[in-house]
Design a protein around this motif. Structure first.
Motif, PDB file in Angstrom:
ATOM      1  N   THR A  20     -88.722  47.706 108.825  1.00 47.75           N
ATOM      2  CA  THR A  20     -88.525  48.668 107.735  1.00 47.75           C
ATOM      3  C   THR A  20     -87.155  48.475 107.079  1.00 47.75           C
ATOM      4  N   ALA A  23     -87.360  45.322 104.964  1.00 50.21           N
ATOM      5  CA  ALA A  23     -88.099  45.627 103.736  1.00 50.21           C
ATOM      6  C   ALA A  23     -87.213  46.378 102.745  1.00 50.21           C
ATOM      7  N   GLU A  30     -91.377  51.374 102.263  1.00 48.75           N
ATOM      8  CA  GLU A  30     -92.070  51.433 103.554  1.00 48.75           C
ATOM      9  C   GLU A  30     -93.569  51.662 103.367  1.00 48.75           C
ATOM     10  N   LEU A  33     -95.769  48.563 103.511  1.00 48.31           N
ATOM     11  CA  LEU A  33     -95.823  47.769 104.733  1.00 48.31           C
ATOM     12  C   LEU A  33     -97.072  48.068 105.547  1.00 48.31           C
ATOM     13  N   PRO A  35     -97.577  47.322 109.236  1.00 48.18           N
ATOM     14  CA  PRO A  35     -96.803  46.776 110.351  1.00 48.18           C
ATOM     15  C   PRO A  35     -97.670  46.054 111.388  1.00 48.18           C
ATOM     16  N   ALA A  41     -94.591  42.424 109.384  1.00 52.50           N
ATOM     17  CA  ALA A  41     -95.530  43.264 108.645  1.00 52.50           C
ATOM     18  C   ALA A  41     -96.171  42.467 107.531  1.00 52.50           C
ATOM     19  N   ILE A  43     -97.669  42.863 103.570  1.00 52.34           N
ATOM     20  CA  ILE A  43     -97.216  43.639 102.421  1.00 52.34           C
ATOM     21  C   ILE A  43     -98.381  43.895 101.474  1.00 52.34           C
TER      22      ILE A  43
END
Length: 558
Positions: A20, A23, A30, A33, A35, A41, A43
């Motif tokens: 996070t 990112a 967030e 994402l 994960p 993660a 996207i």
């Protein structure tokens, strides 16, 4: 037998930042994402707000390598960390590693030393499952083709003219040529078939050149799986399964976010080889990076004659990309090998051999300039290099009017790449890629495109079409496919199609033995020399040195 490896030890000792945080540093919310644990993660690009891009794009390529590679990924990662140290908002965009070379001879593709993308062992092994999805999608299509024939063959597919092969992400020479459908009528129609490695699959190429999910399905639908008995092409759309194959790839098309050891956001996505495919990471990842970062560093596989040429003639053309600078990775050991030193003797000092081998590096620099770009040579330092050898090669570059700097990112991380980064920034400040142009115009036809690549990039005198190539050329012309870009499958060790011809040969003949249309990908593959689309394992595979410790951590991975 297992063995300790410093790259793995360094990667396992690192404390990774939460994905996070990585990112946030990249400008990715967030909410975008998906994960995979705490350090990687996928996207959802639709959830990423537009950035200020396009930022600057730096392409990393190399001279003709030795079998163990010259540290191009290491240089790419270290260079990205160097730009970040210099105060630039930076991202790096790389390919995903294939298990073929990991278990074979070359090892992984996450960089090395203090210039790595991490988590190294996850990325080098199964990562987020993209390669598995590509393999399953490819092989599901193969099963659907054979089932269509078994269940009445409404499209009148000629079993002798199916060009769609199955794939596996392992070097397995025993699967290059197989016979399927044996055992009676209930087992299908007997026919010759074969396997390619996943990174040579057209599905891999499509995933890496598609701009979004809709474009992915369009390209999948355009794939030609074979011919009818009347020699008409049969597509995935004709089979009415383009939706099903796209569904298997709906997650794989999303870029993967990880980080470098220096904390630089890294997109690691897609992974076609450059000697048998187009050798670049995904277009969606590169576009995302350039939209968010001031500087994006990416790489193309092997030397400028392969990955860089395909990046500039295929990927850049398809995606509307314009590199602002090109970094050309060289090593003393590769220079000495091209200067006539046997691979087993590369550790011994030999300044004269390195200078002789510089003709190979000079050809690669010349190649980059043919595209209107100016190269910066990154002389990647290895422990066996001597000061005399390094000084000689940097002096040679200056005499040739080439920008060059020593890269020490393996040992020092981003700080060891600052000298190269500063040279790149000078190129960008001087106008960068304003004069960039592709090498050829596909509209002039496959023969003209191949002739241009062979003569201008490889130094060849002519192109000969042998074996299946003459008939394949006629089919391309008959179907209107001869104005697509060409993706040359060629040995990475030589400018010729003969791996033993090192240095910078001229006047040779490029032997094209087949031309395979990849209509979904949007190019034609020209198979040259003895290049194989399913590699084999070496006498002593790297797998012999791998294992796990008591805690289940990888050992011997590199």
């Amino acid at each position: 037998m297992t063995a300790e490896n410093p790259d793995l030890r360094i990667a396992q000792a690192a404390t990774l930042q939460p994905i996070t945080e990585i990112a946030r540093r990249a400008g990715i919310p967030e909410a975008a994402l998906i994960p995979y644990g705490t350090d990687k993660a996928k996207i959802d690009i639709a959830a990423v707000p537009p950035g200020d891009g396009p930022g600057r794009l730096v392409l990393v390529t190399a001279m003709s390598p030795t079998p163990a590679g010259e540290g191009k990924s290491t240089t790419t990662v270290g260079l990205a960390d160097a730009f970040r140290l210099l105060g630039h908002r930076t991202m790096v965009a790389l390919r995903e590693p294939s298990l073929g070379p990991i278990m074979g001879i070359k090892g992984g593709a996450t960089g090395g030393g203090h210039a790595q993308v991490v988590p190294m062992e996850d990325i080098n092994l199964h990562f987020t499952g993209d390669f598995h999805a590509i393999q399953i999608a490819n092989n599901t299509l193969a099963a659907l083709v054979d089932n269509h024939i078994q269940q009445g063959n409404a499209l009148d597919i000629d079993p002798r003219r199916i060009q769609w092969k199955r794939v596996l992400d392992v070097n397995d020479r025993a699967l290059r040529e197989v016979v399927i459908g044996l055992g009676g009528p209930g087992q299908g129609v007997p026919r010759e078939d074969g396997f390619d490695i996943v990174v040579a699959s057209e599905v891999m190429a499509i995933l890496c050149l598609a701009t979004d999910l809709a474009d992915l399905q369009r390209r999948i639908g355009d794939v030609v799986v074979g011919l009818t008995r009347s020699r008409e092409p049969v597509t995935v759309r004709d089979l009415q399964v383009d939706g099903a194959i796209t569904m298997l790839l709906k997650d794989a098309i999303r870029p993967n976010l990880v980080q470098t050891l220096g904390g630089t956001p890294a997109l690691v996505h897609g992974g076609p080889f450059a000697n048998i495919a187009h050798g670049c990471n995904s277009l969606v990842a590169t576009r995302l990076a350039t939209s968010l970062a001031e500087v994006t560093v990416t790489e193309a596989g092997f030397g400028s004659d392969l990955g860089a040429e395909k990046f500039l003639d295929i990927k850049a053309r398809t995606g509307g990309l314009r590199p602002d600078a090109v970094v050309l990775v060289a090593t003393v050991r590769a220079l000495k090998m091209h200067g006539g030193v046997a691979q087993g003797d590369l550790a011994a000092e030999d300044v004269e051999a390195a200078l002789r081998g510089a003709e190979n590096l000079a050809r690669h620099a010349e190649n980059i300039r043919r595209f209107g770009l100016e190269p910066v040579i990154a002389l990647n330092r290895f422990p066996t290099d001597t000061e005399a050898e390094l000084d000689a090669m940097l002096g040679w570059a200056r005499e040739q009017g080439l920008r060059a700097a020593l890269s020490e990112v393996w040992a020092e991380g981003g700080s060891g790449g600052v000298a190269v980064a500063e040279q790149v920034l000078e190129v960008i400040a001087a106008g960068g890629g304003r004069d960039f142009h592709p090498l050829y115009d596909p509209a002039e036809g496959i023969e003209a495109s191949l002739r241009t690549i062979a003569t201008e990039i490889y130094g060849a005198a002519e192109v000969q079409y042998v074996d299946a190539a003459p008939a394949a050329l006629r089919r391309l012309q008959r179907n209107g496919w001869d104005t697509l870009p060409v993706c040359v499958a060629k040995t990475q060790y030589s400018f010729s199609d003969d791996a033993s011809r090192l240095g910078a040969p001229r006047g040779h003949t490029l032997h094209v033995r087949d031309l395979v249309p990849k209509i979904g990908a949007g190019f034609v593959v020209a198979l040259t020399g003895s290049i194989m689309t399913m590699p084999g394992l070496p006498r002593e595979p790297a797998a012999l040195r791998m294992g796990v410790d008591a805690q289940g951590r990888a050992v011997g991975l590199f």
